[in-house]
Scaffold this active site. Structure first.
Site, short mmCIF file in Angstrom:
data_model
loop_
_atom_site.label_atom_id
_atom_site.label_comp_id
_atom_site.label_asym_id
_atom_site.label_seq_id
_atom_site.Cartn_x
_atom_site.Cartn_y
_atom_site.Cartn_z
N ASP A 678 0.97 -1.08 -0.18
CA ASP A 678 -0.03 -0.05 -0.18
C ASP A 678 0.87 1.16 -0.17
O ASP A 678 0.68 2.20 -0.62
CB ASP A 678 -0.92 0.20 1.24
CG ASP A 678 -1.89 1.32 1.31
OD1 ASP A 678 -2.71 1.38 0.29
OD2 ASP A 678 -1.70 2.05 2.04
N LYS A 682 1.36 4.34 -3.16
CA LYS A 682 1.56 5.73 -2.89
C LYS A 682 2.59 6.27 -3.14
O LYS A 682 2.94 7.65 -3.72
CB LYS A 682 1.31 5.88 -1.53
CG LYS A 682 -0.26 5.47 -1.06
CD LYS A 682 -0.48 5.83 0.62
CE LYS A 682 -1.63 5.20 0.99
NZ LYS A 682 -1.99 5.23 2.58
#
Length: 817
Positions: A678, A682
């Site tokens: 995750d 980003k």
């Protein structure tokens, strides 16, 4: 003297006729009036159908005739008192018998001439005016039925007879000079010198009113219809349309030519010639002032007075190198069309004279093509001219207003509004008078174009966004709540209306063009929604073709992200916290950026990184203004920051992970947080925003899940085995503590590379004091070098993420303005 005219919708039922009596009765004591009536609503169409059935030897005309008779007899019984009914009923039956005779004749001889059709159509006005005259008499009004055939003299052009004004004006004045009674006049009809019944064409009753007003030098003409005057646009297509107080004859003429059906050009000719104001009034709202059409109309506050459209148009293009500089081409072209009685609605010619395009009714397109190619057969044979091309499924939108000539930039505003909403203009026409700007567009874009233009010219301080939301989980529900709570404030203080047109989750979808409000929308979707199908959702959204449309994706679905390109191609902006699209392939990332630029729409994803924190916008502002990013350090996982900021002496790593899961900070499977992917997504998005051409595989990732626990085992097995890693993480913590440092899971972007890993930072580092589930981003740039820019705050949670999404939606609203 004033002449009033009431249309078919105003006299459709006895109740409506009674309302007219109440409008007229008080005025008789104050002023002298004459009244023109159309046929009862729908009767003219019925008469034409009956003649067609009779012509086709179809007995159905008899059934229609019986229904027509019953309707008029019922009207007499409802409007005339019992003791006075018999004579009136007898006259209606006599007239119906006359109609029956001619229909029977057509049935027998199987022939219907234009003359006989005009005669048949005349029965509608003859019946309605007679019945209403008797109803007025029954109310104590000294009224008299006037069959306009007695005083309106025309030529023999049946279906669209031309008025002999010299004879007509003389006979009207002679008639009125010999009576003091209220004249109840048949609209639409006249007669030739031989006494043959003729009709005056489309909207002939309006024309009749103007003819009488002109002959009598009336003070005004009042056209009573079912709308509050001339509207800024068709209210059936533009919900925010409103009535215009006044406009000039020329403005009304232009609007009526392009489809505004409240009044037609022929009506204005006698009024214009005699400078008689025309009032458009509403029978169902008689207190409304309506619209005044006159030579002295002001209305300078409005740049334009109205927007109109004309559908079922075909665009024909005549072009060829042999046309350049050749004298007489245009004359031959339009003379050919004139001989074929084909009316040209719009013309546009390139200054190079290489091509001429023009718009006509679609039903005549093929005939026009054949006639032109026949006329220019030798030029086509010699390849001096190409074959005529036809573009069907077109429409014309036009803005009209005399004040355009005093306001530079009107055309820019028009085409800017169309361009922002993805409406492609195929041809343009504007006269030197600057009274009208017309554009040919695709038929499917008419509704969007009318609404976009109406916003641009009449609601320029107010914009409407049409939102389509997919994903009604925690973020989606919170977003719906925010949009509901802020609706009035945005509308009143910021002149922005955010309407939710459709919502969907993985199971159901619901469309509601009137709008959906608040969290209750989800309950309504659950009860009324159709089974969710993403492709059908997108197709319907595209088919609605609403201006200022925004697609909001509050899912984490890759399937939804894969639909972005098609949505942007449809000129629909996108707002999303879903990272899948921007962390997919570099090629797809570039495609989405390019498509949004080319289509003039927005693709906003501030919440991809840092939830509601202004990370991406700040970064883009720095880059656009010429700054260069040297290094980015960031804690981008609220979950991992909670874990490592809580991980102190005496605490076990596995217990803290379990605690984070219980608080709802982690994904259902904590490995989805601990594996670092995750954060890697980003970091990849930030890298790409900086300009690094990276793929997800290029991001170096420190996976915190030990290899022994990475197998596809259940969550419970993973959690029960996690204590095996406690000593590993305790050793890392102790080592950092001895060096007076703290562990932070960080993304570092520098020199065209990106990596995410567990790093020990000392007390001088801004990340040292980070606590809870906050995110923090450190931007080191050429401008912010000695003291890097710090962005810090909650980096997770439905409320802050929904707020970030909402801010992006509002940003699109500001762009649309």
């Amino acid at each position: 003297m004033k002449v009033l005219k009431f249309g078919g919708s105003s006299v459709a039922t006895p109740e409506r006729i009674k309302a007219i009596v109440q409008i007229v009765k008080p005025r008789l004591a104050q002023e002298k009036i004459a009244i023109v009536f159309s046929a009862f609503g729908g009767v003219t169409d019925t008469l034409i159908q009956m003649s067609e059935h009779a012509l086709a030897s179809n007995d159905q005309y008899k059934e229609q005739l019986a229904q027509l008779e019953k309707r008029h007899l019922d009207a007499v019984r409802a409007l005339v008192s019992m003791q006075k009914q018999s004579a009136v009923l007898a006259q209606v039956k006599f007239t119906i018998n006359e109609l029956e005779d001619i229909l029977h004749g057509i049935f027998l001889v199987k022939e219907r001439t234009p003359r006989s059709l005009d005669y048949i159509m005349s029965f509608g006005e003859r019946l309605s005016a007679f019945v209403i005259a008797e109803a007025l008499k029954d109310e104590g009004i000294d009224a008299e039925f006037l069959d306009a055939r007695r005083v309106v003299r025309t030529d023999h052009q049946f279906g669209y007879a031309r008025v002999n004004f010299v004879a007509t004006n003389r006979m009207i004045n002679d008639h009125f000079s010999n009576t003091q009674k209220l004249q109840v006049i048949t609209g639409f009809i006249g007669s030739s010198e031989n006494g043959e019944t003729t009709t005056l064409g489309r909207s002939g009753s309006d024309y009749t009113a103007a003819i009488f007003a002109g002959a009598l030098k009336s003070e005004s003409v009042e056209i009573w219809t079912d709308v509050d005057g001339m509207m800024t646009a068709d209210p059936r297509k533009v919900k925010k349309a409103f009535s215009v107080k006044e406009m000039t004859y020329e403005e009304a003429m232009e609007l009526s030519h392009f489809g505004a059906k409240v009044i037609f050009p022929a009506t204005m000719q006698p009024a214009m010639a005699n400078q008689i104001p025309i009032w458009i009034k509403n029978t169902f709202n008689p207190q409304h002032p309506g619209t005044c059409i006159s030579n002295n109309a002001n209305g300078k506050a409005l740049i334009i007075k109205g927007i109109s459209s004309m559908s079922n148009i075909s665009l024909l293009n005549v072009q060829g190198s042999g046309l350049m500089g050749v004298v007489g081409v245009s004359m031959r072209l339009f003379a050919t069309l004139a001989r074929a009685k084909i009316n040209v609605i719009l013309i546009s010619q390139a200054s190079s004279e290489h091509s001429i395009c023009f718009a006509i009714e679609s039903g005549l397109a093929m005939q026009a093509k054949q006639e032109i190619e026949k006329e220019f057969q030798y030029e086509i044979l010699n390849r001096e001219m190409n074959a005529v091309t036809i573009e069907d499924s077109c429409a014309i939108v036009a803005i009209v207003g005399e004040n355009m000539k005093h306001n530079p930039g009107t055309s820019g505003r028009m085409f800017g509004a169309l361009g922002k909403n993805g409406v492609n203009v195929r041809a343009i026409a504007q006269g030197s008078s600057e009274l009208n700007i017309s554009a040919v567009i695709h038929q499917s874009d008419v509704g969007k174009a009318l609404n976009a233009l109406h916003e641009a010219f009449f609601l320029s301080d107010r914009k409407v966004l049409n939102v389509f939301l997919v994903g009604t989980g925690l973020i989606g529900k919170e977003l719906l709540h925010m949009m509901h709570e802020q609706f009035d404030q945005l509308a009143n203080q910021h002149r922005l209306e955010v309407n939710v047109i459709a919502i969907a989750n993985s199971k159901k979808m619901l469309f509601a063009e009137e709008g959906l409000r608040g969290k209750m929308a989800v309950d309504r979707m659950t009860q009324e929604g159709l089974p969710m199908n993403l492709q059908e959702f997108v197709i319907k959204m595209q088919a609605l073709n609403l201006p200022n449309s925004v697609f909001v994706d509050c899912t984490s679905s890759e399937a939804v992200a894969n639909a972005y390109s098609s949505i942007l191609e449809s000129n629909i902006s996108i707002v999303t916290p879903n990272k899948k699209a921007n962390s997919g392939s570099w090629a797809n990332y570039q495609l989405l950026k390019k498509t949004s630029r080319q289509r003039g729409v927005k693709f906003l994803y501030e919440t991809n990184v840092g939830a509601g924190l202004p990370v991406i916008n700040t970064l883009n502002d720095l880059l656009i203004s010429g700054d260069k990013v040297i290094r980015v350090e960031a804690v981008l996982s609220g979950t991992l920051n909670f874990i490592f900021s809580s991980f102190g002496a005496g605490k076990k790593f596995s217990d803290i992970v379990l605690q984070a899961k219980e608080k709802g900070f982690t994904e259902p499977d904590p490995r989805d947080d601990l594996n670092g992917m995750d954060v890697a997504r980003k970091a990849l998005i930030l890298s790409r925003e900086i300009g690094y051409e990276l793929e997800l595989a290029d991001v170096e990732v420190h996976n915190l899940v030990p290899e022994s626990l990475r197998a596809e085992t259940s969550i419970q097995i993973f959690l029960s085995s996690l204590p095996e890693t406690d000593q590993l993480f305790e050793d890392l913590r102790e080592k950092a503590e001895k060096e007076n440092k703290k562990l932070r899971y960080m993304a570092i972007i520098e020199g065209g590379k990106a990596k995410v890993s567990l790093v020990a930072v000392d007390a001088a580092h801004p990340f040292y004091s980070l606590s809870g589930s906050d995110n923090i981003i450190l931007l080191t740039t050429e401008r912010y070098h000695e003291r890097p820019m710090v962005i810090r705050g909650p980096g997770a949670g439905a409320t802050v993420t929904a707020a970030g999404v909402f801010a992006d939606v509002i940003r699109i609203g500001n762009y649309s303005i």
